[in-house]
Design an enzyme around this catalytic site. Structure first.
Site, PDB file in Angstrom:
ATOM      1  N   CYS A 280       0.832  -1.209   0.000  1.00  0.00           N
ATOM      2  CA  CYS A 280       0.000   0.000   0.000  1.00  0.00           C
ATOM      3  C   CYS A 280       0.861   1.251   0.000  1.00  0.00           C
ATOM      4  CB  CYS A 280      -0.912   0.014   1.225  1.00  0.00           C
ATOM      5  SG  CYS A 280      -2.111  -1.316   1.221  1.00  0.00           S
TER       6      CYS A 280
HETATM    7  N1  LIG Z   1      -3.473  -5.991   1.889  1.00  0.00           N
HETATM    8  C1  LIG Z   1      -3.801  -4.878   2.527  1.00  0.00           C
HETATM    9  O1  LIG Z   1      -3.470  -4.668   3.665  1.00  0.00           O
HETATM   10  C2  LIG Z   1      -4.620  -3.816   1.844  1.00  0.00           C
HETATM   11  C3  LIG Z   1      -5.169  -2.808   2.632  1.00  0.00           C
HETATM   12  C4  LIG Z   1      -5.959  -1.857   2.039  1.00  0.00           C
HETATM   13  C5  LIG Z   1      -6.188  -1.888   0.670  1.00  0.00           C
HETATM   14  N2  LIG Z   1      -5.635  -2.866  -0.106  1.00  0.00           N
HETATM   15  C6  LIG Z   1      -5.943  -2.861  -1.522  1.00  0.00           C
HETATM   16  O2  LIG Z   1      -6.854  -3.924  -1.793  1.00  0.00           O
HETATM   17  C7  LIG Z   1      -6.618  -4.456  -3.101  1.00  0.00           C
HETATM   18  C8  LIG Z   1      -6.329  -5.946  -3.017  1.00  0.00           C
HETATM   19  O3  LIG Z   1      -5.156  -6.130  -2.250  1.00  0.00           O
HETATM   20  P1  LIG Z   1      -4.747  -7.520  -1.597  1.00  0.00           P
HETATM   21  O4  LIG Z   1      -3.658  -7.229  -0.640  1.00  0.00           O
HETATM   22  O5  LIG Z   1      -5.960  -8.257  -1.125  1.00  0.00           O
HETATM   23  O6  LIG Z   1      -4.161  -8.270  -2.880  1.00  0.00           O
HETATM   24  P2  LIG Z   1      -3.804  -9.833  -2.980  1.00  0.00           P
HETATM   25  O7  LIG Z   1      -2.762  -9.924  -4.026  1.00  0.00           O
HETATM   26  O8  LIG Z   1      -3.564 -10.416  -1.636  1.00  0.00           O
HETATM   27  O9  LIG Z   1      -5.144 -10.487  -3.516  1.00  0.00           O
HETATM   28  C9  LIG Z   1      -5.694 -10.217  -4.752  1.00  0.00           C
HETATM   29  C10 LIG Z   1      -6.342 -11.479  -5.271  1.00  0.00           C
HETATM   30  O10 LIG Z   1      -6.976 -11.142  -6.493  1.00  0.00           O
HETATM   31  C11 LIG Z   1      -6.790 -12.216  -7.397  1.00  0.00           C
HETATM   32  N3  LIG Z   1      -6.988 -11.711  -8.753  1.00  0.00           N
HETATM   33  C12 LIG Z   1      -6.131 -11.060  -9.553  1.00  0.00           C
HETATM   34  N4  LIG Z   1      -6.721 -10.741 -10.715  1.00  0.00           N
HETATM   35  C13 LIG Z   1      -7.991 -11.189 -10.639  1.00  0.00           C
HETATM   36  C14 LIG Z   1      -9.098 -11.170 -11.519  1.00  0.00           C
HETATM   37  N5  LIG Z   1      -9.020 -10.585 -12.703  1.00  0.00           N
HETATM   38  N6  LIG Z   1     -10.229 -11.751 -11.106  1.00  0.00           N
HETATM   39  C15 LIG Z   1     -10.316 -12.347  -9.912  1.00  0.00           C
HETATM   40  N7  LIG Z   1      -9.310 -12.392  -9.019  1.00  0.00           N
HETATM   41  C16 LIG Z   1      -8.156 -11.821  -9.385  1.00  0.00           C
HETATM   42  C17 LIG Z   1      -5.398 -12.720  -7.098  1.00  0.00           C
HETATM   43  O11 LIG Z   1      -5.223 -14.051  -7.537  1.00  0.00           O
HETATM   44  C18 LIG Z   1      -5.383 -12.612  -5.562  1.00  0.00           C
HETATM   45  O12 LIG Z   1      -5.838 -13.791  -4.952  1.00  0.00           O
HETATM   46  C19 LIG Z   1      -5.478  -3.639  -3.685  1.00  0.00           C
HETATM   47  O13 LIG Z   1      -6.015  -2.563  -4.385  1.00  0.00           O
HETATM   48  C20 LIG Z   1      -4.768  -3.109  -2.446  1.00  0.00           C
HETATM   49  O14 LIG Z   1      -4.069  -1.910  -2.700  1.00  0.00           O
HETATM   50  C21 LIG Z   1      -4.856  -3.844   0.469  1.00  0.00           C
END
Ligand SMILES: NC(=O)c1ccc[n+]([C@@H]2O[C@H](COP(=O)([O-])OP(=O)(O)OC[C@H]3O[C@@H](n4cnc5c(N)ncnc54)[C@H](O)[C@@H]3O)[C@@H](O)[C@H]2O)c1
Length: 446
Positions: A280
């Site tokens: 992030c």
């Molecule tokens: N991890 C955190 O602490 C956090 C906190 C706040 C916001 N975010 C935001 O949330 C969003 C997701 O982050 P995350 O950490 O969960 O990511 P992540 O990589 O852990 O998970 C994303 C998932 O999406 C899947 N994916 C990718 N493309 C896809 C598609 N086209 N269709 C379906 N699934 C798909 C991936 O296989 C993966 O399992 C990002 O925008 C991130 O910036 C994350």
């Protein structure tokens, strides 16, 4: 649609939500999507999880977790009682009434938003969109993503937002590794594209989150999330810069922060470290700098904070080189143990971790690297780095064989007093040696 019939549609939708009769689809079973899935299941919603990663889908279907912070039993209970199903078949997107998008939003090599995941997901939703569905984006992105990128795609079906389907944005605020706040307790900022979208989206979140904070537009909600992360990035850069100055002045910055924190107003402590990490804070601010260019605007604080934070691994390496030099040792051929490679305390996630940059810099200078991290048994391949390393057991002979131990992540389960007792030299980027004055000759804060 006539005003009265729209009111009836909305009223029916709200009643169905309150009665848990609206199946929820969550796209992206990662650090954000999976806890959200469980929160909805806990409140009695049927949830259909979507992911392109068929291995994750298979594991979840068997009730198995791949995240340290989530136990398998929390998942398997909902698989068994039929509330949770997971799929990589996107034609099933027609089933849920509410669809929440939690896919990655990384940067490209050129530090520009990489929107391919949101774009692909939007296309999949568009191809299966039906009347009466609510779509919510949770992925972090620049102000305008919901209305400029997603809305035109969905309306290209001929369906109209606010009457035929509903669209909203609500940023995720997960704090991985922290036990202080559950998903339920963290207030949720929400905004719909139209008042009806707003009403339905806030009602949905109101079922699973303690406090919902409606704002006037999705762009406000999108910028709120970025402000939160930019605020952290800038303040971390500030203390990191002051750390380097304080070191030159012979002052311990940690003691200064502790003293300043006694001020009961107007000061919030931020702590220096080995550099910015996670998916992030090193990434999200650049979504805004990129968008700002469209408005002939340069976001100087974001650029400056980025520059300082990126330079910190170099500082850690230079402090290590100096400390070895003081002991008549060279970095070339030095045996170094990196203690902690996760991007932050008590998480099993090494994405964008400053440990990777530090290890790379050490290797380029000819050092031999090993690492120990109770949460990361082996280092996967990353966008920029390809280490073929496994975590080695933290033993006394290992510590004694090293020329230095570099503490990059301060995991709670490591006994740092024991480490300092047996290692010849400690480079401490996290102040884990705060109360170890008796060992001060072998401790270097960096
Ligand atoms: N991890 C955190 O602490 C956090 C906190 C706040 C916001 N975010 C935001 O949330 C969003 C997701 O982050 P995350 O950490 O969960 O990511 P992540 O990589 O852990 O998970 C994303 C998932 O999406 C899947 N994916 C990718 N493309 C896809 C598609 N086209 N269709 C379906 N699934 C798909 C991936 O296989 C993966 O399992 C990002 O925008 C991130 O910036 C994350």
């Amino acid at each position: 649609m006539e005003f009265r019939s729209l009111m009836m549609v909305i009223d029916q939708f709200l009643k169905k939500i309150q009665k848990r009769q609206t199946p929820v689809g969550i796209i992206g079973m990662g650090y954000v999507g999976l806890p959200l899935v469980l929160r909805f299941c806990e409140e009695g919603f049927r949830v259909l999880g979507f992911d392109v990663d068929s291995k994750k889908v298979a594991q979840l279907k068997r009730g198995r977790s791949y995240l340290k912070s989530i136990s398998s039993s929390r998942i398997s209970q909902f698989v068994r009682n039929g509330l949770l199903d997971v799929t990589d078949d996107f034609s099933r997107l027609t089933k849920p009434d509410c669809i929440i998008i939690c896919v990655p939003t990384p940067l490209t090599e050129k530090m520009e938003p990489d929107l391919q995941y949101i774009e692909k997901t939007t296309e999949a939703i568009r191809d299966h969109l039906r009347k009466g569905q609510l779509i919510i984006l949770e992925s972090t992105s620049y102000p305008g993503t919901t209305q400029e990128l997603i809305l035109p795609q969905l309306e290209s079906t001929g369906l109209k937002v606010g009457t035929d389907f509903f669209l909203a944005y609500s940023p995720e605020r997960e704090d991985p590794g922290s036990k202080r706040f559950s998903t339920f307790q963290i207030p949720k900022v929400v905004s719909g594209v139209t008042p009806s979208c707003n009403k339905i989206a806030t009602t949905l979140y109101g079922q699973v989150i303690q406090k919902v904070v409606p704002v006037s537009s999705p762009r406000v909600a999108e910028l709120t999330k970025l402000l939160e992360n930019i605020y952290r990035s800038v303040n971390i850069a500030l203390v990191n810069e002051l750390k380097m100055l304080a070191d030159r002045m012979g002052i311990d910055i940690w003691e200064v922060i502790e003293a300043a924190s006694t001020k009961p107003f107007g000061f919030s402590p931020f702590y220096p470290g080995p550099g910015m990490g996670g998916h992030c804070i090193p990434i999200d601010p650049f979504y805004l700098s990129w968008k700002a260019r469209e408005y002939d605007f340069t976001t100087k604080f974001i650029q400056l904070a980025g520059e300082i934070n990126v330079s910190i691994p170099y500082y850690v390496v230079s402090k290590t080189v100096d400390a070895l030099n003081d002991r008549k040792k060279s970095i070339k051929g030095a045996k170094l143990l990196i203690l902690g490679v996760a991007y932050k305390k008590d998480v099993d996630d090494a994405r964008e971790s400053p440990a990777l940059a530090i290890m790379d810099l050490f290797q380029k200078r000819g050092a031999t690297i090993r690492y120990h991290d109770p949460f990361i048994p082996s280092l996967p391949t990353f966008r920029k780095y390809h280490f073929k390393l496994n975590s080695c057991p933290l033993t006394q002979p290992l510590l004694q064989r090293m020329d230095a131990v570099v503490v990059v992540t301060d995991h709670s389960q490591v006994d740092y007093t024991w480490v300092v007792t047996h290692a010849p030299l400690i480079i401490d980027t996290r102040n884990v040696t705060k109360n170890m004055k008796q060992w001060k000759r072998k401790i270097v804060k960096a």
